[in-house]
Design a protein around this motif. Structure first.
Motif, short mmCIF file in Angstrom:
data_model
loop_
_atom_site.label_atom_id
_atom_site.label_comp_id
_atom_site.label_asym_id
_atom_site.label_seq_id
_atom_site.Cartn_x
_atom_site.Cartn_y
_atom_site.Cartn_z
N TRP A 1 0.83 -1.20 0.00
CA TRP A 1 0.00 0.00 0.00
C TRP A 1 0.87 1.26 0.00
N THR A 2 1.93 1.25 0.78
CA THR A 2 2.84 2.40 0.84
C THR A 2 3.45 2.69 -0.52
N PHE A 3 3.96 1.66 -1.19
CA PHE A 3 4.66 1.89 -2.45
C PHE A 3 3.72 2.08 -3.63
N ILE A 4 2.51 1.58 -3.54
CA ILE A 4 1.55 1.88 -4.62
C ILE A 4 1.10 3.33 -4.52
N LYS A 5 1.01 3.87 -3.30
CA LYS A 5 0.70 5.30 -3.13
C LYS A 5 1.84 6.16 -3.70
N ILE A 6 3.06 5.78 -3.41
CA ILE A 6 4.21 6.54 -3.91
C ILE A 6 4.24 6.46 -5.44
N GLY A 7 3.98 5.30 -6.00
CA GLY A 7 3.96 5.14 -7.45
C GLY A 7 2.85 5.93 -8.11
N THR A 8 1.76 6.11 -7.41
CA THR A 8 0.62 6.85 -7.97
C THR A 8 0.83 8.36 -7.90
N PHE A 9 1.37 8.83 -6.80
CA PHE A 9 1.45 10.28 -6.58
C PHE A 9 2.87 10.83 -6.68
N GLY A 10 3.83 10.01 -7.03
CA GLY A 10 5.23 10.45 -7.11
C GLY A 10 5.58 11.04 -8.45
N PHE A 11 5.03 12.20 -8.76
CA PHE A 11 5.31 12.87 -10.03
C PHE A 11 6.68 13.54 -9.97
N GLY A 12 7.33 13.59 -11.10
CA GLY A 12 8.60 14.30 -11.19
C GLY A 12 9.80 13.38 -11.29
N GLY A 13 9.57 12.09 -11.37
CA GLY A 13 10.68 11.17 -11.54
C GLY A 13 11.18 10.60 -10.23
N SER B 1 2.01 3.37 -12.89
CA SER B 1 2.48 3.88 -14.19
C SER B 1 2.14 2.91 -15.31
N PHE B 2 2.30 1.63 -15.05
CA PHE B 2 1.97 0.62 -16.06
C PHE B 2 0.49 0.69 -16.43
N ILE C 1 13.64 -10.93 -0.18
CA ILE C 1 13.69 -10.82 -1.64
C ILE C 1 12.28 -10.69 -2.20
N LEU C 2 11.34 -11.44 -1.66
CA LEU C 2 9.94 -11.31 -2.10
C LEU C 2 9.39 -9.92 -1.77
N GLY C 3 9.79 -9.37 -0.64
CA GLY C 3 9.38 -8.01 -0.27
C GLY C 3 9.95 -6.99 -1.23
N ALA C 4 11.20 -7.18 -1.64
CA ALA C 4 11.82 -6.27 -2.60
C ALA C 4 11.09 -6.33 -3.94
N LEU C 5 10.76 -7.53 -4.37
CA LEU C 5 10.02 -7.70 -5.62
C LEU C 5 8.64 -7.05 -5.53
N MET C 6 7.98 -7.22 -4.39
CA MET C 6 6.64 -6.67 -4.22
C MET C 6 6.66 -5.14 -4.21
N THR C 7 7.64 -4.53 -3.52
CA THR C 7 7.67 -3.07 -3.48
C THR C 7 8.01 -2.50 -4.86
N THR C 8 8.84 -3.20 -5.62
CA THR C 8 9.17 -2.76 -6.97
C THR C 8 7.93 -2.80 -7.86
N ILE C 9 7.19 -3.89 -7.79
CA ILE C 9 5.96 -4.02 -8.58
C ILE C 9 4.94 -2.97 -8.15
N ALA C 10 4.81 -2.76 -6.85
CA ALA C 10 3.84 -1.78 -6.35
C ALA C 10 4.19 -0.37 -6.83
N LEU C 11 5.47 -0.04 -6.87
CA LEU C 11 5.86 1.29 -7.34
C LEU C 11 5.59 1.46 -8.83
N CYS C 12 5.81 0.42 -9.62
CA CYS C 12 5.67 0.50 -11.08
C CYS C 12 4.23 0.29 -11.56
N VAL D 1 -3.73 2.33 -20.30
CA VAL D 1 -4.98 3.00 -20.61
C VAL D 1 -4.76 4.06 -21.69
N ILE D 2 -3.69 4.85 -21.55
CA ILE D 2 -3.39 5.87 -22.56
C ILE D 2 -3.14 5.22 -23.91
#
Length: 182
Positions: free
Chosen positions: A8-20, A96-97, A82-93, A102-103
């Motif tokens: 949940w934390t990293f999906i929020k960051i991925g959604t609202f983290g504009f600017g790179g 955007s995906f 390692i699974l946590g690292a994979l999950m946070t990476t997926i949640a962040l991306c 959709v676009i």
């Protein structure tokens, strides 16, 4: 429970983290260090250094290492980390995906629409002008124009457009010339 909170934390960051990626760093620090206490400020600083040294976008690298370190600091075994690292990476991306998917769907669907085509014709030069404006703002911050850099740029442009020289060769040549000239 920690996995849900990390996701949940990293999906929020991925959604609202504009600017790179660099813009996301303060959001990641706020969530990982301040709000949740998954790591110390020193660990986060070290994490940023590692993220900058490794290939790839810094925001994604940081989220990967943050997911791993958060679980490691809580005493989980390496495989779970390692699974946590994979999950946070997926949640962040993931946000955007989804947005790009959709676009792309609507772009393909409306590509032949007359109004959409005309709108795209207006957007293209705007995109180029925004990039040019960013370049000009960098030049104006220095309050002088480095004419050697302008000549190197013009040479690189000619080599790229007219002679179709590979960009890596142009970059390598420009780096060598920069070392010699400066």
């Amino acid at each position: 429970m920690i996995f849900i909170k990390l996701f949940w934390t990293f999906i929020k960051i991925g959604t609202f983290g504009f600017g790179g990626g660099y813009a996301m760093l303060s959001m990641i620090q706020e969530e990982v260090v301040t709000r949740n206490g998954w790591m110390t400020n020193q660990e986060f600083t070290d994490l940023i250094a590692i993220s900058q040294m490794t290939p790839g976008p810094i925001g994604i690298n940081t989220s990967t290492y943050a997911g791993y370190n958060a679980l490691a600091n809580l005493g989980y075994p390496q495989l779970v980390c390692i699974l946590g690292a994979l999950m946070t990476t997926i949640a962040l991306c993931l946000p955007s995906f989804i947005m790009i998917s959709v676009i792309s769907y609507f772009f393909i669907k409306f590509r032949s629409n007359r109004f959409f085509s005309h709108a795209m014709l207006g957007i293209r030069p705007l995109s180029v002008s925004l990039i040019a404006l960013a370049a000009l703002s960098l030049v104006s911050e220095e309050s002088f124009i480095d004419y050697v850099s302008v000549i190197l740029f013009a040479g690189a442009l000619v080599l790229s457009v007219k002679y179709k020289l590979h960009p890596l060769l142009i970059l390598s040549g420009a780096a060598v010339l920069g070392l010699i000239i400066y």
